[in-house]
Design a protein around this motif. Sequence first.
Motif, short mmCIF file in Angstrom:
data_model
loop_
_atom_site.label_atom_id
_atom_site.label_comp_id
_atom_site.label_asym_id
_atom_site.label_seq_id
_atom_site.Cartn_x
_atom_site.Cartn_y
_atom_site.Cartn_z
N TRP A 1 -2.81 34.26 56.45
CA TRP A 1 -3.17 35.67 56.48
C TRP A 1 -4.27 35.93 55.47
O TRP A 1 -4.58 35.06 54.66
N THR A 2 -4.87 37.10 55.54
CA THR A 2 -6.11 37.35 54.79
C THR A 2 -5.87 37.84 53.37
O THR A 2 -6.80 38.29 52.71
N GLY A 3 -4.64 37.76 52.89
CA GLY A 3 -4.39 37.98 51.47
C GLY A 3 -4.25 39.43 51.07
O GLY A 3 -3.90 40.30 51.87
N ASP A 4 -4.57 39.69 49.80
CA ASP A 4 -4.20 40.95 49.16
C ASP A 4 -5.21 42.05 49.45
O ASP A 4 -6.01 42.44 48.59
N ASN A 5 -5.14 42.57 50.67
CA ASN A 5 -6.04 43.66 51.06
C ASN A 5 -5.50 45.00 50.54
O ASN A 5 -4.47 45.07 49.88
N THR A 6 -6.21 46.05 50.86
CA THR A 6 -5.92 47.37 50.30
C THR A 6 -5.78 48.40 51.42
O THR A 6 -6.44 48.29 52.45
N ALA A 7 -4.94 49.38 51.18
CA ALA A 7 -4.68 50.42 52.17
C ALA A 7 -5.83 51.42 52.21
O ALA A 7 -5.72 52.55 51.73
N ASP A 8 -6.95 51.00 52.77
CA ASP A 8 -8.04 51.94 53.00
C ASP A 8 -8.76 51.57 54.29
O ASP A 8 -8.58 50.49 54.84
N TRP A 9 -9.58 52.48 54.77
CA TRP A 9 -10.21 52.31 56.08
C TRP A 9 -11.19 51.14 56.09
O TRP A 9 -11.34 50.45 57.11
N PRO B 1 -0.44 58.45 56.65
CA PRO B 1 0.17 58.15 57.95
C PRO B 1 -0.84 57.79 59.03
O PRO B 1 -0.61 56.87 59.82
N GLU B 2 -1.98 58.49 59.07
CA GLU B 2 -2.96 58.21 60.12
C GLU B 2 -3.50 56.79 59.99
O GLU B 2 -3.63 56.06 60.98
N LEU B 3 -3.81 56.36 58.76
CA LEU B 3 -4.31 55.01 58.55
C LEU B 3 -3.25 53.98 58.94
O LEU B 3 -3.55 52.98 59.60
N LEU B 4 -2.01 54.23 58.56
CA LEU B 4 -0.95 53.28 58.89
C LEU B 4 -0.77 53.16 60.40
O LEU B 4 -0.66 52.05 60.93
N VAL B 5 -0.79 54.28 61.11
CA VAL B 5 -0.65 54.25 62.57
C VAL B 5 -1.81 53.48 63.19
O VAL B 5 -1.62 52.62 64.06
N ARG B 6 -3.04 53.78 62.77
CA ARG B 6 -4.20 53.08 63.32
C ARG B 6 -4.12 51.57 63.03
O ARG B 6 -4.53 50.75 63.84
#
Length: 910
Positions: free
Chosen positions: A574-582, A616-621
């Motif tokens: 997997w691509t590792g420690d990404n961040t919760a942003d668009w 929530p919108e980012l998580l759903v997408r």
Amino acid sequence: MRKETLRLIFLLLISTHLHSVLSWKKEEFRNCDQTPFCKRARSRAPGSSTLTATDVSISDGDLTAKLTHKDDPHSKPLILTLSVHQDGILRLIIDEDHSLSPPKKRFQVPDVVVSQFPATKLHLSRLTPDPLSSSVYLSDSHSAVLRHDPFELFIRHDPSGHRVLSLNSHALFDFELLREKSEDDDWEERFRSHTDRRPYGPQSISFDVSFYSADFVYGIPERASSLALKPTRGPNVDHSEPYRLFNLDVFEYLHDSPFGLYGSIPFMLSHGSTRGSSGFFWLNAAEMQIDVLAPGWDADSSIALPSHRIDTFWMAEAGVVDAFFFIGPSPKDVLRQYTAVTGTPSMPQLFSIAYHQCRWNYRDEEDVDHVDSMFDELDIPYDVLWLDIEHTDGKKYFTWDRTLFPHPEDMQSKLADKGRHMVTIVDPHIKRDDNFHLHKEASQKGYYVKDSSGNDFDGWCWPGSSSYPDTLNPEIRSWWVDKFSYSNYVGSTPSLYIWNDMNEPSVFNGPEVTMPRDALHYGGVEHRELHNAYGYYFHMATANGLLKRGEGKDRPFVLSRALFAGSQRYGAIWTGDNTADWDHLRVSIPMVLTLGLTGMSFSGADVGGFFGNPEPELLVRWYQLGAYYPFFRAHAHHDTKRREPWLFGERNTELIKEAIHVRYALLPYFYTLFREANSTGVPVVRPLWMEFPSDEATFSNDEAFMVGSSLLVQGIYTERAKHASVYLPGEQSWYDLRTGAVYKGGVTHKLEVTEESIPVFQRAGTIIARKDRFRRSSTQMANDPYTLVIALNSSQSAEGELYIDDGSSFNFLQGAYIHRRFIFSNGKLTSINLAPASGSNERYPSDAFIERIILLGHAPGSKNALIEPSNQKVDIEHGPLWVLRARAPAVMTIRKPSVRVAEDWTITVT
């Protein structure tokens, strides 16, 4: 008392250091100017190499030559060997002359080239009688040409005379020979507080490689940047850092950067609209830096070359030249050739390509039980629940915290009763605790990597003071394999699988958060020489451990963060420690596509982002997009808020559930694609240009991608998006996967988007298989019937394939599988057997049947279908495109045709 005080001070210093490395800090990592071999190589001008090829001959079926410096006839020569292999593969090895007794043998990476590859070598019998060059035939249409003075190697398409690939066309080749140290030599290198002794001095290699008739080049993961590689040197280049291949533990990595991440695959492929694709692979596990050179970079050079090409410059700290050239000409040909060398992806178990639920960490058995029961209560399927490092006893791997997890076997059995599995983490750093049996045994046997003084290397990682098994050593890999037996891994069961993290290797107090380059491995190999392959050998040993645990009957599942060429044979990454942003949602697509282009088909990004708290919108997408990753897992850092699918309100729960349902419906299609990857090396998800190689509009498009050859997926990467521009390539039509609406190909469409889904289209002329009954897990869907979705093209025809086996064992290697091709033409759907002639029905009997056939784009008026050989007639009616989806549009449907998947039959629409 004094010792305890010193220990507390040390822990305070380490915690301060840890805080500084737990997010991307540029100063923690070296750039090219701070990396002497990179800085030296980049300072060299085109034409500076004076190598000439002499003593060219055929020896043992290979072309051999000496490379000497024309301006220094007394310099030590290099030995060049060229071998030609089936399917147009050329291998080039350049090393020091061993007869001259160099201070040590340079490291040549073992166990990456598959064992069957050398057998494909074609024995050369003659050279062309040309005093200026020597050429050998690669295929009926290509030759490899070694120019003698100045030294250059290129591959030529003989009918046209055009070049395909070349090495050293700009005379930038440099090879630093190993030397004995004299009193005046100061070879030490310093970065921040760390000193590298470099006992053999500078030993780097650099050279240029040119790709002809290329519009773009791709590959060389792992990096968070665009799919098409951007120029790093030359006129009008925005940044001057080369692409770095050096496995690193990078927290919160930047979303657009050439810096190295967790894995390294030194494989690049080109693509162009005129002559297709070619590829180049350098088997070298040392740090590598690679420049993509912008047009005009060599404006001051006197060397004249065709302008329609892409030049690249490859630099490595150590090793040898062990390079492979792939002539294509199609992108899929290049992938087939590359995986002929490094191996095709392993065939995963079916459960592992379904949905995984993970976070750092599920607290205890009660937490595990609650999460599991909530999925059932809300009718959300999932297959795997993961446990991170906190499940262990004090970060000692192969153990359980018996206060939090007192009954691990029972916990796993409860999941297994529902067809579910568990994954636990096992990292390479072993806690240096004399009461820990694993450390005690490894220490006594001398199984750890050594420091430059020959003592067990002692670094800092999650358990504190840690040492690392030297998995380059086959004996130590065999020892590690045995640790996964049920007697050694107490508390494990057959439904438990493994996660290898931190295996770059990560060393919190090491230079650049990794192991010192002058650490020592098996055979006196310096860590600098094999750094990028350390995690590969660890991944290999873990996968073989699960294989041995199951007595070779079940396919292992091991997720690894570090990767190297060949990692595809051992599991997923997997691509590792990404961040919760668009931005990280957006960059996940070129990252996964690039991994697929370099053999790593089974990959994905943490859904929702590892760091931070997604809206929530980012998580759903992210769920809607992640449902099409080959590896589909939600994961989160322990400092984030809980984010299981039911924690964001009823509507968002429904949207997430629907995204997961789509993945489960498409599991038969995905599994068929994984078998294709296992057989051919062609990835599960693909750039658009892999399926449409002549369509230039696809060459730099990395926001959309193909799943196989039938589905096109366009992500939504911006908040509150109301519209999306979607380019649909080709001349055929495309059908909206959700509504069945038809769209024209070769056009960019501006489409309205809703919260319910992202744009996904089925290509006209294709047939895909689904399973539309949703269970708790994929395992419980095993005997469910299939739906065929036929998307007709303008000729009212379509075709597709379906592969089925038992989903877990290796019996498919003995022909125990079903493989069907479905062809719709002239109003007739035909099922054809693609399995071995001996009959898959005997080797893998199945009562699976098809319960629905959906026709998209069929001319109206048909009312019946005749099924043969049963001579049964059934009605054609209007039914929903998706059974469980609200407001699903009606389409032409053949319900209950009652045909078995494993049998030959035809259905004629009348």
